[in-house]
Design an enzyme around this catalytic site. Structure first.
Site, PDB file in Angstrom:
ATOM      1  N   ASP A 157       6.476  -0.630  -3.725  1.00  0.00           N
ATOM      2  CA  ASP A 157       5.821   0.431  -4.496  1.00  0.00           C
ATOM      3  C   ASP A 157       5.428   1.525  -3.495  1.00  0.00           C
ATOM      4  O   ASP A 157       4.847   1.229  -2.443  1.00  0.00           O
ATOM      5  CB  ASP A 157       4.596  -0.196  -5.196  1.00  0.00           C
ATOM      6  CG  ASP A 157       3.673   0.803  -5.874  1.00  0.00           C
ATOM      7  OD1 ASP A 157       3.744   2.002  -5.576  1.00  0.00           O
ATOM      8  OD2 ASP A 157       2.840   0.355  -6.691  1.00  0.00           O
ATOM      9  N   ARG A 171       1.984  -7.285  -1.791  1.00  0.00           N
ATOM     10  CA  ARG A 171       1.726  -8.707  -1.564  1.00  0.00           C
ATOM     11  C   ARG A 171       3.029  -9.495  -1.648  1.00  0.00           C
ATOM     12  O   ARG A 171       4.015  -9.030  -2.244  1.00  0.00           O
ATOM     13  CB  ARG A 171       0.686  -9.261  -2.530  1.00  0.00           C
ATOM     14  CG  ARG A 171       0.865  -8.836  -3.953  1.00  0.00           C
ATOM     15  CD  ARG A 171      -0.283  -9.354  -4.788  1.00  0.00           C
ATOM     16  NE  ARG A 171      -0.373  -8.634  -6.045  1.00  0.00           N
ATOM     17  CZ  ARG A 171      -0.857  -9.145  -7.145  1.00  0.00           C
ATOM     18  NH1 ARG A 171      -1.302 -10.380  -7.166  1.00  0.00           N
ATOM     19  NH2 ARG A 171      -0.931  -8.423  -8.251  1.00  0.00           N
ATOM     20  N   ASP A 215       2.492  10.413 -10.645  1.00  0.00           N
ATOM     21  CA  ASP A 215       1.067  10.562 -10.971  1.00  0.00           C
ATOM     22  C   ASP A 215       0.330  10.993  -9.713  1.00  0.00           C
ATOM     23  O   ASP A 215       0.897  10.987  -8.614  1.00  0.00           O
ATOM     24  CB  ASP A 215       0.501   9.247 -11.535  1.00  0.00           C
ATOM     25  CG  ASP A 215       0.627   8.107 -10.551  1.00  0.00           C
ATOM     26  OD1 ASP A 215      -0.070   8.141  -9.529  1.00  0.00           O
ATOM     27  OD2 ASP A 215       1.442   7.181 -10.787  1.00  0.00           O
ATOM     28  N   ASP A 218       5.569   5.487  -8.002  1.00  0.00           N
ATOM     29  CA  ASP A 218       5.666   4.099  -7.536  1.00  0.00           C
ATOM     30  C   ASP A 218       7.109   3.834  -7.116  1.00  0.00           C
ATOM     31  O   ASP A 218       7.420   3.541  -5.953  1.00  0.00           O
ATOM     32  CB  ASP A 218       5.174   3.232  -8.720  1.00  0.00           C
ATOM     33  CG  ASP A 218       5.495   1.766  -8.649  1.00  0.00           C
ATOM     34  OD1 ASP A 218       6.359   1.381  -7.847  1.00  0.00           O
ATOM     35  OD2 ASP A 218       4.899   0.987  -9.418  1.00  0.00           O
ATOM     36  N   HIS A 228      -3.675  -8.692   0.193  1.00  0.00           N
ATOM     37  CA  HIS A 228      -3.067  -7.565  -0.512  1.00  0.00           C
ATOM     38  C   HIS A 228      -3.143  -6.329   0.384  1.00  0.00           C
ATOM     39  O   HIS A 228      -4.160  -6.110   1.058  1.00  0.00           O
ATOM     40  CB  HIS A 228      -3.806  -7.334  -1.825  1.00  0.00           C
ATOM     41  CG  HIS A 228      -3.091  -6.388  -2.732  1.00  0.00           C
ATOM     42  ND1 HIS A 228      -3.086  -5.027  -2.523  1.00  0.00           N
ATOM     43  CD2 HIS A 228      -2.334  -6.604  -3.834  1.00  0.00           C
ATOM     44  CE1 HIS A 228      -2.349  -4.447  -3.455  1.00  0.00           C
ATOM     45  NE2 HIS A 228      -1.889  -5.380  -4.261  1.00  0.00           N
ATOM     46  N   CYS A 287       3.052   3.613  -3.173  1.00  0.00           N
ATOM     47  CA  CYS A 287       1.683   3.810  -2.675  1.00  0.00           C
ATOM     48  C   CYS A 287       1.400   2.960  -1.446  1.00  0.00           C
ATOM     49  O   CYS A 287       0.554   3.304  -0.616  1.00  0.00           O
ATOM     50  CB  CYS A 287       0.644   3.570  -3.765  1.00  0.00           C
ATOM     51  SG  CYS A 287       0.563   1.882  -4.369  1.00  0.00           S
ATOM     52  N   TYR A 288       2.134   1.843  -1.286  1.00  0.00           N
ATOM     53  CA  TYR A 288       1.898   0.999  -0.103  1.00  0.00           C
ATOM     54  C   TYR A 288       2.492   1.610   1.152  1.00  0.00           C
ATOM     55  O   TYR A 288       2.310   1.079   2.250  1.00  0.00           O
ATOM     56  CB  TYR A 288       2.431  -0.422  -0.340  1.00  0.00           C
ATOM     57  CG  TYR A 288       1.772  -1.077  -1.531  1.00  0.00           C
ATOM     58  CD1 TYR A 288       0.384  -1.173  -1.610  1.00  0.00           C
ATOM     59  CD2 TYR A 288       2.521  -1.557  -2.595  1.00  0.00           C
ATOM     60  CE1 TYR A 288      -0.233  -1.723  -2.717  1.00  0.00           C
ATOM     61  CE2 TYR A 288       1.913  -2.120  -3.710  1.00  0.00           C
ATOM     62  CZ  TYR A 288       0.535  -2.195  -3.765  1.00  0.00           C
ATOM     63  OH  TYR A 288      -0.079  -2.738  -4.860  1.00  0.00           O
ATOM     64  N   HIS A 348      -0.020   8.234  -6.809  1.00  0.00           N
ATOM     65  CA  HIS A 348       1.190   7.973  -6.021  1.00  0.00           C
ATOM     66  C   HIS A 348       1.649   9.214  -5.261  1.00  0.00           C
ATOM     67  O   HIS A 348       2.270   9.103  -4.200  1.00  0.00           O
ATOM     68  CB  HIS A 348       2.310   7.411  -6.909  1.00  0.00           C
ATOM     69  CG  HIS A 348       2.049   5.983  -7.301  1.00  0.00           C
ATOM     70  ND1 HIS A 348       1.411   5.637  -8.465  1.00  0.00           N
ATOM     71  CD2 HIS A 348       2.298   4.825  -6.628  1.00  0.00           C
ATOM     72  CE1 HIS A 348       1.293   4.316  -8.511  1.00  0.00           C
ATOM     73  NE2 HIS A 348       1.822   3.797  -7.412  1.00  0.00           N
ATOM     74  N   LYS A 367       6.131  -9.658  -4.399  1.00  0.00           N
ATOM     75  CA  LYS A 367       6.007  -8.635  -5.448  1.00  0.00           C
ATOM     76  C   LYS A 367       6.968  -7.480  -5.128  1.00  0.00           C
ATOM     77  O   LYS A 367       7.577  -7.436  -4.071  1.00  0.00           O
ATOM     78  CB  LYS A 367       4.557  -8.140  -5.548  1.00  0.00           C
ATOM     79  CG  LYS A 367       3.551  -9.192  -5.906  1.00  0.00           C
ATOM     80  CD  LYS A 367       3.337  -9.535  -7.368  1.00  0.00           C
ATOM     81  CE  LYS A 367       3.516  -8.518  -8.414  1.00  0.00           C
ATOM     82  NZ  LYS A 367       2.346  -8.255  -9.228  1.00  0.00           N
TER      83      LYS A 367
END
Ligand code: FPP
Ligand code: ZN
Length: 488
Positions: free
Chosen positions: A302, A296, A379, A372, A245, A304-305, A382, A299
């Site tokens: 997003d 991952r 938020d 996201d 992850h 944040c990645y 993020h 999926k």
């Protein structure tokens, strides 16, 4: 093969067997592409600042109640977002922040998720990093009120026979906790050989067949002759727990880079860097996903990645991987072939242009704050990790050999403090990162430029230098000192 002039297929190729997952993937691609078609890639600095100021000054909205045990994180995400945006907090709010953070220090050492809660490795990192941003030396400044002796005792009490650490008393083992512990120990100068004994071997054991890292691995112990024989962890079998992850991989890789200067020359554990690089480049979404990162395999992408995934490349360079495409395995492109735009304007192993467009066009919420992905709400978490991701896509920060030797020559030994060589190594290895001149890429107007982040700490270079110079009792070479940012 489609030529570069032909329109981009709307959706990534799949096996044409519709499932809930494939429908959601297609729906996500449609939403992302609609945002790309509508917007301009401009960072809405003032909307994000208003979002951050509201949270810091008026307090978080009621829906954050579920984050009661993550108060230091809310503080860190907010303060570091200001830093990435090149804005300093005013002295009154700085002091409020310091006093709030110090109330989270546990009487037995370390920091808790809130006042009266148990000390835990994750909020300890968030509190110390927050203090790196707003704190100062002297009474009431926070830095000298960190109880480093108790902190060290806490860290040693959490250590396990296999070199790993539990995140809190009776807690679980997790590479996030190890990353948090190592960053905290580096920043406040409490790293010792005892603290990190066998930790690198534990990190190595968390790498999965995919190349990324899982949260932990499962220890097996040799049979004990009697109850008094100390537990002896065996190196095999050592199955990793769960799937690779991006969040865990960033933490494991950063931990590995922090531990690497202390590995023995012979018989050291190792990780498969090539496999990790292959995995890391493949976490960047395709052109139909606007180049955002996923955490991952299979999926959704997003925002944040952008940091957890995009932040891995600078760390890989510290392990000797060239950041340039010609030396690294290319990520498989869309079967139709990449369009000209998708290739990116430099030869980095990940597409820095696309990642910036993803953040600017899809992750910014029109009312301020980042998210996201659309149509989600923004938020605090993020907001930071999208901004930090924008920073890694704009700036190429690497370890500079010239800077390393300058820091080493400027080192002032403190023979009265134990482990002078360990301290010197930690200090110079942490602070020799710098931005390669002429390597920044800014998509959109020049005002989109954000601050560079330290690839290991996710603090600005200035804040990393300030807190470390204080705890290591060192004076930085003059030309390292940078101008302070403007006050919000
Ligand atoms: C999966 O969530 C998320 C995890 C399993 C943990 C991720 C870890 C981090 C982001 C690192 C945090 C780092 C520190 C230092 C605390 P999900 O299933 O909702 O998301 P996904 O579908 O994107 O995997
Ligand atoms: Zn996320």
């Amino acid at each position: 093969m489609t030529s570069v002039n032909q329109p981009l297929p709307k959706h990534a190729l799949d096996d044409e067997y519709p499932t809930k997952t494939s429908a959601l993937q297609r729906e996500t691609e449609d939403i992302l592409q609609a945002h790309v078609a509508q917007g301009a890639p401009t960072l809405d600095r003032s909307a994000h600042l208003q979002f951050l100021i509201r949270n810091l000054v008026q307090g978080f909205p009621a829906r954050y109640i579920s984050q009661d045990a993550s108060q230091p994180w809310l503080m860190y995400w907010t303060l570091q977002s200001f830093s990435v945006l090149q804005v300093a907090v005013d002295p009154v709010n700085k002091q409020r922040a310091i006093d709030t953070i110090m109330a989270w220090q546990h009487p037995d050492g370390g920091f808790a998720g809130g006042s009266g809660q148990a000390a835990h490795l994750l909020p300890t990192y968030a509190s110390i990093c927050s203090l790196a941003i707003v704190g100062r030396p002297g009474p009431g400044g926070g830095w000298d009120q960190i109880d480093r002796e108790k902190l060290y005792k806490l860290f040693m009490s959490l250590k396990q026979p296999d070199g790993s650490f539990i995140v809190s008393e009776h807690g679980e083992v997790d590479v996030r906790g190890i990353y948090c512990l190592l960053v905290s120990a580096y920043l406040v100068d409490i790293l010792t050989p005892e603290l990190i004994e066998d930790t690198a071997a534990f990190i190595a054991s968390c790498q999965t067949y995919e190349g990324g890292f899982a949260s932990a691995s499962h220890p097996y112990y040799a049979a004990q002759e009697d109850k008094n024989t100390p537990l002896q962890c065996i190196s095999s079998p050592r199955p990793n727990l769960g799937e690779a992850h991006g969040g865990y991989t960033y933490c494991a890789l950063a931990a590995w880079v922090l531990l690497k200067p202390f590995l023995p020359e012979e018989g050291a554990p190792s990780i498969d860097v090539k496999r990790l690089l292959r995995w890391a480049v493949n976490m960047q979404g395709s052109e139909t996903e606007v180049g955002g990162f996923r955490g991952r395999t299979n999926k959704l992408i997003d925002g944040c990645y952008s940091w957890w995934g995009g932040g891995e490349f600078a760390l890989l360079e510290a392990l000797g991987v060239s950041g340039h495409r010609e030396h690294a395995p290319l990520r498989p492109q869309h079967e139709a072939g990449p369009t000209e735009e998708w290739v990116g304007s430099d030869d980095s192993v990940f597409n820095r242009d696309a990642m910036q467009r993803f953040i600017l066009l899809t992750a910014q919420h029109p009312a301020g704050g980042l998210r996201d992905k659309p149509p989600k709400h923004p938020d605090a978490y993020h907001t930071l990790y999208c901004l930090a991701g924008l920073s890694v896509a704009q700036h190429r920060v690497t370890q500079s050999p010239a800077r390393r030797s300058e820091l080493r020559s400027a080192w002032t030994p403190k023979p009265e403090i134990k482990y002078d060589m360990v301290r010197k190594t930690a200090f110079t290895e942490a602070l020799c990162w710098s931005e390669e001149e002429g390597s920044s890429i800014i998509i959109g107007p020049a005002s989109n430029r954000v601050n560079a982040s330290h690839p290991l700490f996710n603090l600005t270079m200035t804040h990393s230098e300030g807190i470390m110079a204080h705890f290591y009792k060192q004076t930085l070479p003059k030309r390292f000192v940078r101008a302070p940012p403007k006050v919000a």
